[in-house]
Scaffold this active site. Sequence first.
Site, short mmCIF file in Angstrom:
data_model
loop_
_atom_site.label_atom_id
_atom_site.label_comp_id
_atom_site.label_asym_id
_atom_site.label_seq_id
_atom_site.Cartn_x
_atom_site.Cartn_y
_atom_site.Cartn_z
N TRP A 13 0.82 -1.22 0.00
CA TRP A 13 0.00 0.00 0.00
C TRP A 13 0.85 1.26 0.00
O TRP A 13 0.54 2.23 -0.68
CB TRP A 13 -0.98 -0.02 1.18
N ASP A 54 -0.92 6.58 6.81
CA ASP A 54 -2.07 5.78 6.42
C ASP A 54 -2.25 4.72 7.51
O ASP A 54 -1.44 3.82 7.67
CB ASP A 54 -1.81 5.12 5.06
N LYS A 61 -11.73 -1.60 7.28
CA LYS A 61 -10.89 -2.64 7.85
C LYS A 61 -11.10 -2.78 9.35
O LYS A 61 -11.27 -3.86 9.86
CB LYS A 61 -9.41 -2.35 7.54
#
Length: 365
Positions: free
Chosen positions: A102, A171, A195
């Site tokens: 990511w 993040d 999530k």
Amino acid sequence: MGKIHNFGAGPAKLPEEVYDILKDEFTNFDGTGISIMETSHRTPTYFKLNKEVQDVVRNLMNVPSNYKILFLSGGGQGQFAGVPLNLISRTGTADYLVTGAWSAKAAKEAKKYGKVNMVLPPTDRYVDIPDQSTWNLDPNASYVYICTNETIHGVEFDSIPDTKGVPLVADMSSNFMSKKVDVSKFGVIYGGAQKNIGTAGVVLVIVREDLLNQALPICPSILDWTVNAKADSILNTPPMFAILVMGRVLQWIVKKGGLDKMAELATKKSSLIYDIIEESNGFYYAPVAKAVRSKMNIPFRIGSPTGDDALEKEFLKGAEALNLIQLKGHRDVGGIRASTYNAVTLEEVQTLANYMKEFYKKHAK
């Protein structure tokens, strides 16, 4: 069918108590007689919810008063562009620490808008985070970017990097609200809700006020933090249902004891799985260095460091027969992955641990 034990990495399990609340609210939100999904975002009813969710975020994370809390659309990947569009203008350059898939995607996106210094460059294998003494941070960078927990590879920062005054952007999509963090050490924190803190559709952004008013001229209004802050996250129709769900999940965290309790449970749950891996004499193999193993996403292989395809397929088949679902590793890395987010109970993780022990007894040589 029996109870389902959902270890999916996202969209992930929601707390069962939250479902009970949402069932009651689904067609009668806040006594209006209609659903939040058909309520105008310009009504006092929605304004009340908007403030309520901001307040629970601020209280849970002890967010200082000089930070704005935003609810945006576009997913975490939207902020891969949103971060440089809002911040890179000061010097035209940014530092990126790539510790998994990511952060690699985020760095690639940022290159469209300025110069990116790969402090930790992309690699074929993400298993560790080099000591900060080896990093070459640019004191002239507009910001330093990290992903605090890599969902796919299971690499998690065990401490907050010292960026020597350069704004730190994080993040936190897959470990948001799993432990306390000192928000004041970050310039920006963001994460997709699906999530660990809600359902798909909303991104939570926490941004320090002095970092506003710096967006590039080409920044779309929908990604411009300053524009959205001035509009109190109601620039256009926001993802209202996703914001409601996030709010109810965060209220559930408060009820369950807050972030200290979430951190305590995260350690207990992840230790159950990691201990079995360590005691399996190599039958189960966790590729990530112990110091940076994620407490939220636990990837492992079976039979060998590269995995035994037949054994892993049998493991997944047997798991599904016991209603242990969504354990297949990400398509980019394969293997097995157990996500032990806040909503996954200790009892559910114990059920998985028991299955892992039985599978080991049956198949270990």
